[in-house]
Write a protein that holds these residues in place. Structure first.
Motif, PDB file in Angstrom:
ATOM      1  N   GLY A  51       8.012  10.501  14.450  1.00  0.00           N
ATOM      2  CA  GLY A  51       7.359  11.772  14.182  1.00  0.00           C
ATOM      3  C   GLY A  51       6.043  11.546  13.466  1.00  0.00           C
ATOM      4  O   GLY A  51       5.589  10.408  13.287  1.00  0.00           O
ATOM      5  N   THR A  52       5.433  12.647  13.031  1.00  0.00           N
ATOM      6  CA  THR A  52       4.119  12.580  12.393  1.00  0.00           C
ATOM      7  C   THR A  52       4.218  13.012  10.940  1.00  0.00           C
ATOM      8  O   THR A  52       4.707  14.105  10.645  1.00  0.00           O
ATOM      9  N   LEU A  53       3.760  12.141  10.051  1.00  0.00           N
ATOM     10  CA  LEU A  53       3.724  12.420   8.625  1.00  0.00           C
ATOM     11  C   LEU A  53       2.299  12.279   8.117  1.00  0.00           C
ATOM     12  O   LEU A  53       1.506  11.497   8.660  1.00  0.00           O
ATOM     13  N   SER A  54       1.990  13.011   7.061  1.00  0.00           N
ATOM     14  CA  SER A  54       0.675  12.873   6.442  1.00  0.00           C
ATOM     15  C   SER A  54       0.666  11.792   5.372  1.00  0.00           C
ATOM     16  O   SER A  54      -0.397  11.410   4.874  1.00  0.00           O
ATOM     17  N   PHE A  55       1.850  11.275   5.024  1.00  0.00           N
ATOM     18  CA  PHE A  55       1.957  10.303   3.935  1.00  0.00           C
ATOM     19  C   PHE A  55       3.112   9.356   4.253  1.00  0.00           C
ATOM     20  O   PHE A  55       4.226   9.800   4.535  1.00  0.00           O
ATOM     21  N   ASP A  56       2.865   8.042   4.208  1.00  0.00           N
ATOM     22  CA  ASP A  56       3.898   7.053   4.513  1.00  0.00           C
ATOM     23  C   ASP A  56       4.795   6.806   3.298  1.00  0.00           C
ATOM     24  O   ASP A  56       4.297   6.626   2.176  1.00  0.00           O
ATOM     25  N   PRO A  57       6.107   6.762   3.501  1.00  0.00           N
ATOM     26  CA  PRO A  57       7.006   6.458   2.381  1.00  0.00           C
ATOM     27  C   PRO A  57       6.892   4.993   1.959  1.00  0.00           C
ATOM     28  O   PRO A  57       6.518   4.133   2.755  1.00  0.00           O
ATOM     29  N   PHE A  58       7.233   4.727   0.686  1.00  0.00           N
ATOM     30  CA  PHE A  58       7.214   3.349   0.192  1.00  0.00           C
ATOM     31  C   PHE A  58       8.312   3.182  -0.848  1.00  0.00           C
ATOM     32  O   PHE A  58       8.865   4.163  -1.373  1.00  0.00           O
ATOM     33  N   LEU A  59       8.646   1.934  -1.151  1.00  0.00           N
ATOM     34  CA  LEU A  59       9.692   1.639  -2.134  1.00  0.00           C
ATOM     35  C   LEU A  59       9.407   0.294  -2.788  1.00  0.00           C
ATOM     36  O   LEU A  59       9.000  -0.664  -2.132  1.00  0.00           O
ATOM     37  N   ASP A  60       9.655   0.245  -4.096  1.00  0.00           N
ATOM     38  CA  ASP A  60       9.620  -1.000  -4.858  1.00  0.00           C
ATOM     39  C   ASP A  60      10.712  -0.885  -5.911  1.00  0.00           C
ATOM     40  O   ASP A  60      10.596  -0.089  -6.841  1.00  0.00           O
ATOM     41  N   ARG A  61      11.778  -1.673  -5.745  1.00  0.00           N
ATOM     42  CA  ARG A  61      12.910  -1.604  -6.689  1.00  0.00           C
ATOM     43  C   ARG A  61      13.237  -2.996  -7.192  1.00  0.00           C
ATOM     44  O   ARG A  61      13.285  -3.956  -6.424  1.00  0.00           O
ATOM     45  N   ASN A  62      13.487  -3.085  -8.479  1.00  0.00           N
ATOM     46  CA  ASN A  62      13.764  -4.368  -9.114  1.00  0.00           C
ATOM     47  C   ASN A  62      14.881  -4.169 -10.126  1.00  0.00           C
ATOM     48  O   ASN A  62      14.786  -3.304 -11.009  1.00  0.00           O
ATOM     49  N   ALA A  63      15.954  -4.956 -10.009  1.00  0.00           N
ATOM     50  CA  ALA A  63      17.088  -4.841 -10.928  1.00  0.00           C
ATOM     51  C   ALA A  63      17.454  -6.221 -11.465  1.00  0.00           C
ATOM     52  O   ALA A  63      17.443  -7.216 -10.723  1.00  0.00           O
ATOM     53  N   ARG A  64      17.778  -6.284 -12.754  1.00  0.00           N
ATOM     54  CA  ARG A  64      18.189  -7.519 -13.424  1.00  0.00           C
ATOM     55  C   ARG A  64      19.460  -7.236 -14.223  1.00  0.00           C
ATOM     56  O   ARG A  64      19.541  -6.226 -14.930  1.00  0.00           O
ATOM     57  N   SER A  65      20.424  -8.141 -14.127  1.00  0.00           N
ATOM     58  CA  SER A  65      21.691  -7.955 -14.837  1.00  0.00           C
ATOM     59  C   SER A  65      22.107  -9.247 -15.521  1.00  0.00           C
ATOM     60  O   SER A  65      21.959 -10.345 -14.958  1.00  0.00           O
ATOM     61  N   LEU A  66      22.651  -9.108 -16.725  1.00  0.00           N
ATOM     62  CA  LEU A  66      23.272 -10.208 -17.462  1.00  0.00           C
ATOM     63  C   LEU A  66      24.657  -9.751 -17.891  1.00  0.00           C
ATOM     64  O   LEU A  66      24.808  -8.668 -18.485  1.00  0.00           O
TER      65      LEU A  66
ATOM     66  N   LEU B 130      16.511  -1.763 -14.782  1.00  0.00           N
ATOM     67  CA  LEU B 130      16.185  -1.267 -13.446  1.00  0.00           C
ATOM     68  C   LEU B 130      14.797  -0.639 -13.467  1.00  0.00           C
ATOM     69  O   LEU B 130      14.470   0.132 -14.373  1.00  0.00           O
ATOM     70  N   ARG B 131      14.005  -0.983 -12.454  1.00  0.00           N
ATOM     71  CA  ARG B 131      12.683  -0.384 -12.293  1.00  0.00           C
ATOM     72  C   ARG B 131      12.512   0.011 -10.837  1.00  0.00           C
ATOM     73  O   ARG B 131      12.741  -0.790  -9.928  1.00  0.00           O
ATOM     74  N   THR B 132      12.134   1.253 -10.601  1.00  0.00           N
ATOM     75  CA  THR B 132      11.922   1.718  -9.232  1.00  0.00           C
ATOM     76  C   THR B 132      10.611   2.495  -9.141  1.00  0.00           C
ATOM     77  O   THR B 132      10.227   3.209 -10.067  1.00  0.00           O
ATOM     78  N   LYS B 133       9.951   2.344  -8.009  1.00  0.00           N
ATOM     79  CA  LYS B 133       8.799   3.159  -7.632  1.00  0.00           C
ATOM     80  C   LYS B 133       8.965   3.506  -6.160  1.00  0.00           C
ATOM     81  O   LYS B 133       9.169   2.626  -5.335  1.00  0.00           O
ATOM     82  N   ASP B 134       8.917   4.777  -5.841  1.00  0.00           N
ATOM     83  CA  ASP B 134       9.005   5.162  -4.439  1.00  0.00           C
ATOM     84  C   ASP B 134       8.256   6.468  -4.218  1.00  0.00           C
ATOM     85  O   ASP B 134       7.927   7.194  -5.159  1.00  0.00           O
ATOM     86  N   GLY B 135       7.955   6.735  -2.956  1.00  0.00           N
ATOM     87  CA  GLY B 135       7.222   7.943  -2.620  1.00  0.00           C
ATOM     88  C   GLY B 135       7.538   8.381  -1.212  1.00  0.00           C
ATOM     89  O   GLY B 135       7.990   7.589  -0.370  1.00  0.00           O
ATOM     90  N   ARG B 136       7.292   9.672  -0.941  1.00  0.00           N
ATOM     91  CA  ARG B 136       7.638  10.220   0.368  1.00  0.00           C
ATOM     92  C   ARG B 136       6.842  11.492   0.620  1.00  0.00           C
ATOM     93  O   ARG B 136       6.380  12.148  -0.335  1.00  0.00           O
ATOM     94  N   ASP B 137       6.699  11.803   1.886  1.00  0.00           N
ATOM     95  CA  ASP B 137       6.159  13.088   2.327  1.00  0.00           C
ATOM     96  C   ASP B 137       7.314  14.073   2.231  1.00  0.00           C
ATOM     97  O   ASP B 137       8.207  14.093   3.078  1.00  0.00           O
ATOM     98  N   LEU B 138       7.312  14.907   1.192  1.00  0.00           N
ATOM     99  CA  LEU B 138       8.510  15.662   0.859  1.00  0.00           C
ATOM    100  C   LEU B 138       8.898  16.665   1.937  1.00  0.00           C
ATOM    101  O   LEU B 138      10.080  16.800   2.274  1.00  0.00           O
ATOM    102  N   GLU B 139       7.906  17.368   2.492  1.00  0.00           N
ATOM    103  CA  GLU B 139       8.254  18.374   3.501  1.00  0.00           C
ATOM    104  C   GLU B 139       8.315  17.776   4.904  1.00  0.00           C
ATOM    105  O   GLU B 139       8.711  18.436   5.860  1.00  0.00           O
ATOM    106  N   GLY B 140       7.906  16.483   5.062  1.00  0.00           N
ATOM    107  CA  GLY B 140       8.085  15.759   6.311  1.00  0.00           C
ATOM    108  C   GLY B 140       7.291  16.273   7.486  1.00  0.00           C
ATOM    109  O   GLY B 140       7.794  16.269   8.618  1.00  0.00           O
ATOM    110  N   SER B 141       6.048  16.676   7.286  1.00  0.00           N
ATOM    111  CA  SER B 141       5.259  17.234   8.383  1.00  0.00           C
ATOM    112  C   SER B 141       3.928  16.505   8.524  1.00  0.00           C
ATOM    113  O   SER B 141       3.561  15.661   7.697  1.00  0.00           O
ATOM    114  N   SER B 142       3.187  16.870   9.575  1.00  0.00           N
ATOM    115  CA  SER B 142       1.859  16.285   9.800  1.00  0.00           C
ATOM    116  C   SER B 142       0.809  16.888   8.880  1.00  0.00           C
ATOM    117  O   SER B 142      -0.318  16.390   8.813  1.00  0.00           O
ATOM    118  N   LEU B 143       1.152  17.962   8.185  1.00  0.00           N
ATOM    119  CA  LEU B 143       0.214  18.629   7.288  1.00  0.00           C
ATOM    120  C   LEU B 143       0.267  18.029   5.891  1.00  0.00           C
ATOM    121  O   LEU B 143       1.270  17.442   5.484  1.00  0.00           O
TER     122      LEU B 143
END
Length: 746
Positions: free
Chosen positions: A295-310, A332-345
């Protein structure tokens, strides 16, 4: 393109069964001897003692290392269809949706709790955004259905999933694996285990990387997403300076990258696919064709997640009891983004950042079976204490584009930021005693006291104009929640291979704070705790010299104050609101069947029937969901698997396996798809669908070659939806994934 319907897939699995039985040319079931079985003989520690699954008077499904390998399980998503009445969905790696017997949540921010607890090596993973990922080098997975509290550090109201990693070994062993798949996928895994100083110091080290391009594509940019971009490693060291003392130290990291980004496409409203949530101005969106993989989005989703456990685990085994201490720290550290309404606008984009640090401390005393404190073996008891602290900072940035209702006239974008600073401290004491009244009759008495203290500082800022945050605000809220939850079980052994049980327990889930509030008034609305009364009866059995396993459990839940999240329009702005549904009743039956007509052929069936409805759920003055089915609670769900193993001579073996998972019709949002609850509600109905997985493994000595295909019929389905006001955004489920792996073990 191969398409397989429900009946065709079931027939295929049964055909595999028939062919396997015929080709095996074996009519002897067990040759008058008890044969070890990787399904029947799984030993678990779900009740903090080493016990066989069949001997435990609770609804539990367990998967050992051999099962996990043969079935191709790589995540909780693969486990869910194999467990009765377990639904898994997600908005991506950081937003899992786990529902067991109709109880779950889609809330994933630090202000709320998960209804289904995920534990890693007995450590509670408090942030659901870090609980879902690739599972590698796993010894077993245990799934308990129903409220858990008298044996677990952290209380969970819907169920518990315990993932146990492989431990160090006194002998030198290792295994390596490499594979490729479609969507340009590849993976590499390796693990080595052995002694450093005999059995006094041992280690196990594992590392992996899994990469696969996404199966969803934004045609505007050509970017693919909803793939896999994961790497991780784990190091375990076991110290045993004396016979009674064992110290186990674990360090683990996992990382997920951009290919794992998650996004959906606008589906509009019922009969009007071009309607876009929060749209303004005259621009017309590109209407999606209905194939949610493109489909067509105006904004590409992305993700960056990092977790460390002891994790540090200390066990001292005395004559009368065993003392266990488990200390854990997780970042835990996360960064993510998305086109919330999922449209070409350019309407509404959401970018999220979160950092959290979790510390847990659990201490348990467990009686020795024949120790001096067991009264001659008449009582098995456990007493524990638990402390949990989580500090989290989260910021959600909303970019209101030039096609939004509030920025179209101005022709410029605006930015709103909703920030939250959370602190959670919890402590609990819990215990349980199993009283052996006779050789056949046991009574279990347990209880748990939980005390949660929560604090949130929530802030909203805006740049200019008429944004969704009308005015900047800052507010501080705090709350304390506490509960005592008892448990009683009566179990009776009908024979060495059959037992029955009946149980009563209560469960508790803390209240909390609103997710990304857009005003002080909204932030100051706290939602109340949930509570549940659970009744269950069960029958577990093995028949025909263990060639036939039959387990059944019936249950009824009285469920109060459900925490339900919805996104609505309030005036001219969207509002994410969590409220308490007044009450619900859940009834159902879980069924597990295992058939082993020959030594080298087996069939397994898991079936769940669920009758889950809102008894009294008036969302507001005009919307009343009372009497409708609960979300993500299909009335029928089933998994059927068949496996045949052939000995081809020497050390060469061939294993063929087919699994078919059928999910009945369910609803992603309240309202049963009835348009009277809104023009988008019919689109929240998910029609029944079935997924067929195929797997073939050829092994020769230490070498192993595997070919596989998941969703072999390439069935289209939605793994979740996002209901925004009256519109719906759909997220595609995984298509056909096929590949091959080669492995070597020593």
């Amino acid at each position: 393109m191969l398409k397989i319907n429900h009946f065709g897939a079931i027939a295929f699995v049964m055909l595999t069964a028939t062919s396997g039985t015929a080709m095996a040319q074996t009519t002897v079931q067990q040759d008058d001897e008890v044969v070890s079985d990787p399904v029947y003989d799984i030993v678990v520690t779900a009740q903090r003692r080493s016990e066989k699954v069949q001997d435990i008077p609770v609804a539990i499904s367990a998967f050992g290392a051999e099962q996990i390998e043969r079935s191709g399980v790589v995540s909780i998503e693969n486990i869910a269809p194999r467990v009765p009445s377990f639904y898994f969905g997600s908005f991506g790696a950081t937003r899992p949706q786990l529902y067991i017997r109709g109880i779950g949540t889609r809330s994933f921010d630090p202000g709320s709790e998960s209804s289904v607890g995920v534990f890693s090596d007995d450590v509670y993973m408090g942030r659901s955004s870090g609980s879902f990922g690739t599972m590698k080098d796993i010894e077993r997975v245990e799934v308990l259905r129903g409220p858990q509290g008298t044996l677990y550090g952290r209380n969970t109201i819907g169920g518990a999933i315990n993932v146990i990693s492989k431990a160090p070994t006194p002998e030198f062993t290792g295994n390596f694996e490499a594979g490729v798949s479609n969507f340009d996928g590849y993976e590499v895994f390796g693990a080595v285990s052995g002694p450093i100083a005999g059995d006094k110091i041992m280690f196990r080290a594992a590392g992996w990387t899994v990469q696969r391009d996404g199966y969803v594509r934004n045609v505007a940019t050509g970017k693919a997403f909803q793939g896999i971009d994961n790497k991780g490693g784990r190091l375990r060291v076991t110290l045993a300076p004396v016979d009674q003392l064992k110290i186990d130290l674990t360090a683990e990291f996992t990382e997920d990258g951009d290919a794992s980004g998650f996004g959906g496409f606008n589906q509009g409203t019922f009969g009007a696919p071009g309607v876009v949530f929060f749209k303004g101005g005259r621009r017309v969106p590109t209407v999606n064709t209905g194939d949610l993989r493109e489909g067509t989005l105006s904004f590409d989703p992305f993700l960056d997640r990092n977790a460390r456990s002891l994790i540090g685990r200390i066990e001292y085994e005395g004559e009368a009891f065993t003392l266990t201490s488990i200390s854990a720290n997780r970042r835990l550290r996360t960064k993510d983004g998305r086109d919330l309404e999922g449209s070409s606008l350019s309407v509404l984009d959401q970018l999220s950042r979160e950092k959290s640090q979790q510390f847990t401390q659990e201490v348990r005393l467990t009686s020795a079976p024949d120790g001096s404190l067991s009264l001659g073996g008449k009582i098995d008891w456990i007493l524990g204490g638990f402390y949990y602290r989580d500090t989290s900072v989260r910021a959600d940035t909303f970019v209101l584009g030039t096609d939004s209702a509030v920025r179209a006239a101005a022709g410029t974008s605006a930015t709103d930021v909703a920030s939250s600073d959370y602190k959670i401290e919890s402590y609990a004491v819990f215990g349980q005693a199993v009283i052996h009244l006779t050789d056949a009759l046991d009574v279990t008495l347990g209880g748990r006291y939980s005390h949660d203290s929560k604090r949130a500082v929530q802030t909203g800022t805006t740049t200019d104009g008429a944004p969704i945050i009308a005015a900047p605000f800052t507010t501080t809220n705090s709350a304390t929640y506490k509960s005592f939850d008892p448990r009683i079980v009566v179990s009776y052994k009908l024979s060495g291979d059959a037992n029955v049980y009946a149980s009563y327990s209560t469960g508790f889930k803390s209240g909390g704070f609103q997710y990304v509030p857009f005003s002080k008034a909204q932030a100051d609305v706290l939602f109340a705790p949930e509570d549940i009364k659970a009744y269950e009866v069960g029958f577990k059995s093995e028949w025909l010299d263990r060639a036939f396993l039959f387990n059944v459990a019936g249950f009824k839940y009285d469920y109060k104050n459900l925490q339900v999240s919805r996104i609505i329009l309030a005036g001219n702005a969207p509002v994410s609101l969590i409220t308490n549904a007044a009450s619900s009743t859940i009834k159902g039956v879980d069924l597990e069947i295992g058939l082993r007509p020959t030594r080298n052929f087996r069939i397994n069936i898991a079936y769940g029937y669920l009758d889950a409805k809102y008894d009294n759920y008036a969302f507001n003055a005009t919307t009343d969901f009372s009497g409708t089915r609960m979300v993500r609670a299909p009335k029928h769900s089933m998994n059927m698997g068949a496996e045949w193993e052939a000995e081809l001579g020497g050390d060469t073996r061939l294993i063929l396996r087919a699994d078919y998972a059928l999910t009945g019709t369910f609803f992603h949002e309240p309202g049963e798809g009835n348009i009277r609850f809104g023009t988008g509600i019919p689109l929240t109905r998910e029609a029944s669908y079935g997924l067929l997985d195929l797997r073939a493994t050829l092994s020769n000595g230490p070498w192993q070659l595997t070919a596989y295909a998941s969703n072999a019929g390439d069935v289209s389905y939605r793994r979740t939806v996002n209901a925004l006001g009256s519109t719906v955004v759909g997220f595609a489920g995984a298509p056909r994934i096929y590949g091959a792996k080669i492995g070597y073990s020593f």
